[in-house]
Motif scaffolding. Structure first.
Motif, short mmCIF file in Angstrom:
data_model
loop_
_atom_site.label_atom_id
_atom_site.label_comp_id
_atom_site.label_asym_id
_atom_site.label_seq_id
_atom_site.Cartn_x
_atom_site.Cartn_y
_atom_site.Cartn_z
N PRO A 325 0.82 -1.23 0.00
CA PRO A 325 0.00 0.00 0.00
C PRO A 325 0.84 1.27 0.00
O PRO A 325 0.48 2.26 -0.63
CB PRO A 325 -0.83 -0.13 1.29
N SER A 326 1.98 1.22 0.72
CA SER A 326 2.86 2.38 0.75
C SER A 326 3.40 2.69 -0.64
O SER A 326 3.46 3.85 -1.07
CB SER A 326 4.01 2.12 1.72
N LEU A 327 3.81 1.65 -1.37
CA LEU A 327 4.31 1.86 -2.73
C LEU A 327 3.24 2.44 -3.65
O LEU A 327 3.51 3.35 -4.44
CB LEU A 327 4.82 0.54 -3.30
N VAL A 328 2.03 1.91 -3.54
CA VAL A 328 0.95 2.42 -4.39
C VAL A 328 0.71 3.90 -4.11
O VAL A 328 0.58 4.71 -5.04
CB VAL A 328 -0.34 1.61 -4.17
N SER A 329 0.66 4.27 -2.84
CA SER A 329 0.38 5.67 -2.49
C SER A 329 1.49 6.60 -2.96
O SER A 329 1.24 7.77 -3.26
CB SER A 329 0.18 5.81 -0.98
N LYS A 330 2.74 6.08 -3.05
CA LYS A 330 3.86 6.91 -3.49
C LYS A 330 3.96 6.99 -5.01
O LYS A 330 4.62 7.88 -5.54
CB LYS A 330 5.17 6.37 -2.92
N LEU A 331 3.32 6.07 -5.70
CA LEU A 331 3.42 6.03 -7.16
C LEU A 331 2.43 6.94 -7.86
O LEU A 331 2.48 7.08 -9.07
CB LEU A 331 3.22 4.59 -7.67
N VAL A 332 1.53 7.54 -7.11
CA VAL A 332 0.51 8.39 -7.73
C VAL A 332 0.52 9.76 -7.09
O VAL A 332 0.97 9.94 -5.96
CB VAL A 332 -0.90 7.76 -7.59
N SER A 333 -0.01 10.71 -7.81
CA SER A 333 -0.17 12.05 -7.27
C SER A 333 -1.32 12.07 -6.28
O SER A 333 -2.09 11.11 -6.18
CB SER A 333 -0.45 13.03 -8.41
N ALA A 334 -1.48 13.17 -5.56
CA ALA A 334 -2.54 13.27 -4.57
C ALA A 334 -3.91 13.06 -5.20
O ALA A 334 -4.77 12.38 -4.64
CB ALA A 334 -2.48 14.64 -3.88
N GLU A 335 -4.11 13.60 -6.40
CA GLU A 335 -5.43 13.51 -7.01
C GLU A 335 -5.77 12.10 -7.48
O GLU A 335 -6.94 11.75 -7.63
CB GLU A 335 -5.55 14.47 -8.18
N LYS A 337 -4.56 9.27 -5.85
CA LYS A 337 -4.29 8.31 -4.79
C LYS A 337 -5.53 7.49 -4.43
O LYS A 337 -5.47 6.27 -4.28
CB LYS A 337 -3.76 9.04 -3.56
N GLY A 338 -6.66 8.15 -4.27
CA GLY A 338 -7.88 7.44 -3.89
C GLY A 338 -8.30 6.44 -4.93
O GLY A 338 -8.70 5.31 -4.62
N THR A 339 -8.21 6.83 -6.20
CA THR A 339 -8.58 5.91 -7.28
C THR A 339 -7.65 4.70 -7.32
O THR A 339 -8.10 3.56 -7.42
CB THR A 339 -8.53 6.65 -8.63
N ALA A 340 -6.35 4.95 -7.22
CA ALA A 340 -5.39 3.86 -7.27
C ALA A 340 -5.56 2.91 -6.09
O ALA A 340 -5.53 1.68 -6.25
CB ALA A 340 -3.97 4.42 -7.29
N LEU A 341 -5.76 3.45 -4.89
CA LEU A 341 -5.93 2.60 -3.72
C LEU A 341 -7.27 1.86 -3.75
O LEU A 341 -7.38 0.75 -3.24
CB LEU A 341 -5.80 3.43 -2.45
N GLY A 342 -8.28 2.49 -4.36
CA GLY A 342 -9.56 1.79 -4.51
C GLY A 342 -9.43 0.57 -5.41
O GLY A 342 -9.95 -0.51 -5.10
N ILE A 343 -8.73 0.72 -6.53
CA ILE A 343 -8.50 -0.42 -7.43
C ILE A 343 -7.64 -1.47 -6.74
O ILE A 343 -7.89 -2.67 -6.83
CB ILE A 343 -7.82 0.07 -8.73
N PHE A 344 -6.63 -1.01 -6.02
CA PHE A 344 -5.73 -1.90 -5.28
C PHE A 344 -6.52 -2.74 -4.27
O PHE A 344 -6.35 -3.96 -4.19
CB PHE A 344 -4.66 -1.05 -4.58
N SER A 345 -7.41 -2.11 -3.51
CA SER A 345 -8.21 -2.83 -2.52
C SER A 345 -9.14 -3.83 -3.18
O SER A 345 -9.35 -4.94 -2.67
CB SER A 345 -9.02 -1.84 -1.67
N THR A 346 -9.70 -3.46 -4.31
CA THR A 346 -10.59 -4.37 -5.03
C THR A 346 -9.82 -5.61 -5.48
O THR A 346 -10.32 -6.74 -5.36
CB THR A 346 -11.22 -3.67 -6.25
N CYS A 347 -8.59 -5.43 -5.97
CA CYS A 347 -7.76 -6.58 -6.37
C CYS A 347 -7.42 -7.45 -5.16
O CYS A 347 -7.36 -8.68 -5.26
CB CYS A 347 -6.47 -6.09 -7.04
N GLN A 348 -7.19 -6.82 -4.01
CA GLN A 348 -6.89 -7.58 -2.79
C GLN A 348 -8.07 -8.48 -2.42
O GLN A 348 -7.90 -9.68 -2.18
CB GLN A 348 -6.62 -6.60 -1.65
N PHE A 349 -9.27 -7.92 -2.38
CA PHE A 349 -10.43 -8.71 -1.99
C PHE A 349 -10.78 -9.76 -3.05
O PHE A 349 -11.23 -10.86 -2.72
CB PHE A 349 -11.63 -7.80 -1.74
#
Length: 402
Positions: A325-335, A337-349
């Motif tokens: 999660p830390s890598l994902v949050s650092k790989l995207v801009s602030a705008e 971040k939410g979209t990238a982490l949302g997709i990341f969480s969906t892949c996790q589940f």
């Protein structure tokens, strides 16, 4: 020089209460993980495929509803969605507690997952914290998830040994009710909602996040990680009983030391990665540990290699769970971040669901060998994806930012 300001009393209260709420819910979900393979084996309709489906069912409903419920919370408010999600979790727990067949367990687990409030809780956390404190606040909540996982693996066998599998689901329901009480009495109500891009999915950035290669590798990594976790817990409880000769009520005596030792093994890896610039090497080492753990666990001829396999798995798992999660949050801009982490969480589940459903089907069709081949093949693909040429994307940029 940037001066770091301490959290305000309101921010500290918000973080503490939301971390507690998140922990209650995750403990309830994780408690079943070390139990179903041994406690549900004698239920009507039980088979490796159905037990795997019961393990992973919550992951499917989580993956499908995480984003829609996050959007709904933007429209009607955070607290109503969180309370509704917790009530859904209570309903699922009651259905599973009354179940007399594996089919009832599957339905109950799916209903538990349908209370998909993770994104809404993080959105509320963003509403209640200032921008300069938000990363710290989310990290603290993330730490509570790791603690919940460890506590659940210990509590699950203890509660089941005393009250059976149905008692575990009743305990899940009580935790969710306690979570509702926390929302009503301890969680502050925000005056305004956060408007930056730290949380939530922004549709305009969805395509760019989905097509970014670096983020795609992170999404595959978290899918593989949780696929392997759920698949192996189709085997680990039975192996602890059959190979190590432990009664199912004392399996926690293996999980607790393994989790504590895994932290001792993970910390040096994080130091090497963060302070000495060896992120790529530690990443590959963690995948290698997971790859080595699979045959040790599935084909363990005696207790010692089984215990070693469990330890190696938890070291690799905990390192990845903290790093990805830390890598994902650092790989995207602030705008973005939410979209990238949302997709990341969906892949996790979705990985959780596939690990249970597909892993159980493979175990039933081809036995441990086929399951080991699938988990091992996934780990090898993961390893090849991040070898030189597909290296860990050190965040020198912010991926989808335009």
């Amino acid at each position: 020089m940037i001066t770091e300001h301490p959290m305000t009393p309101l921010e500290r209260r918000s973080v503490a209460s939301l971390a507690t709420l998140y922990s209650f819910r995750m403990i309830g979900l994780f408690m079943v993980l070390p139990l179903l393979a041994v406690y549900a084996a004698d239920m009507r309709g039980a088979s490796p495929a159905m037990i795997g489906l019961a393990l992973g069912a919550y992951g499917l409903s989580q993956a499908l509803l995480q984003v829609p419920l996050g959007w709904l919370s933007d429209q009607v408010g955070r607290k109503p969605v969180i309370i509704g999600g917790l009530l859904m979790f209570v309903l699922g727990s009651v259905v599973a507690a009354f179940a007399d067949s594996i089919y009832g367990i599957v339905v109950g687990r799916a209903l538990q997952g349908a209370g998909a409030i993770a994104s809404t809780v993080m959105a509320l956390l963003a509403d209640l914290t200032g921008e300069e404190q938000r990363t710290k606040a989310m990290a603290l909540v993330g730490m509570s998830i790791g603690g919940s996982f460890a506590l659940a693996l210990v509590l699950g066998p203890l509660v089941a040994g005393w009250a059976g599998l149905s008692g575990v689901f009743w305990f899940n329901g009580l935790l969710a009710l306690a979570g509702i009480l926390v929302v009503l009495t301890r969680v502050p109500t925000p005056e305004t909602r956060a408007r930056d891009g730290a949380v939530g999915v922004r549709s305009g950035l969805l395509r760019r996040c989905l097509t970014d290669r670096a983020l795609g590798r992170m999404n595959f990594a978290v899918f593989a990680l949780h696929f392997t976790l759920t698949s192996l817990f189709l085997v680990v409880p039975g192996a602890l009983s059959d190979v190590a000769g432990l009664d199912r009520s004392v399996h926690w005596l293996v999980y607790l030391p393994a989790l504590l030792l895994s932290v001792a093994g993970m910390v040096p890896m994080m130091i090497q990665a963060e302070r000495r610039g060896r992120l790529h090497g530690m990443f590959l080492l963690a995948i290698g540990l997971l790859l080595l753990a699979v045959p040790l666990i599935i084909f363990a001829p005696a207790a010692l290699p089984l215990y070693l396999g469990v330890l190696l798995f938890f070291i690799g798992f905990n390192y990845m769970e903290a790093t990805l999660p830390s890598l994902v949050s650092k790989l995207v801009s602030a705008e973005g971040k939410g979209t990238a982490l949302g997709i990341f969480s969906t892949c996790q589940f979705f990985g959780t669901f596939c690990g249970g459903a597909l892993g159980g089907w493979l175990l039933g069709r081809g036995g441990p060998l086929l399951l080991a081949a699938c988990c091992g093949g996934l780990a090898v693909a993961w390893l090849l994806l991040f070898l030189p040429g597909g290296a860990v994307p050190v965040p020198a940029r912010a991926a989808p930012s335009r």
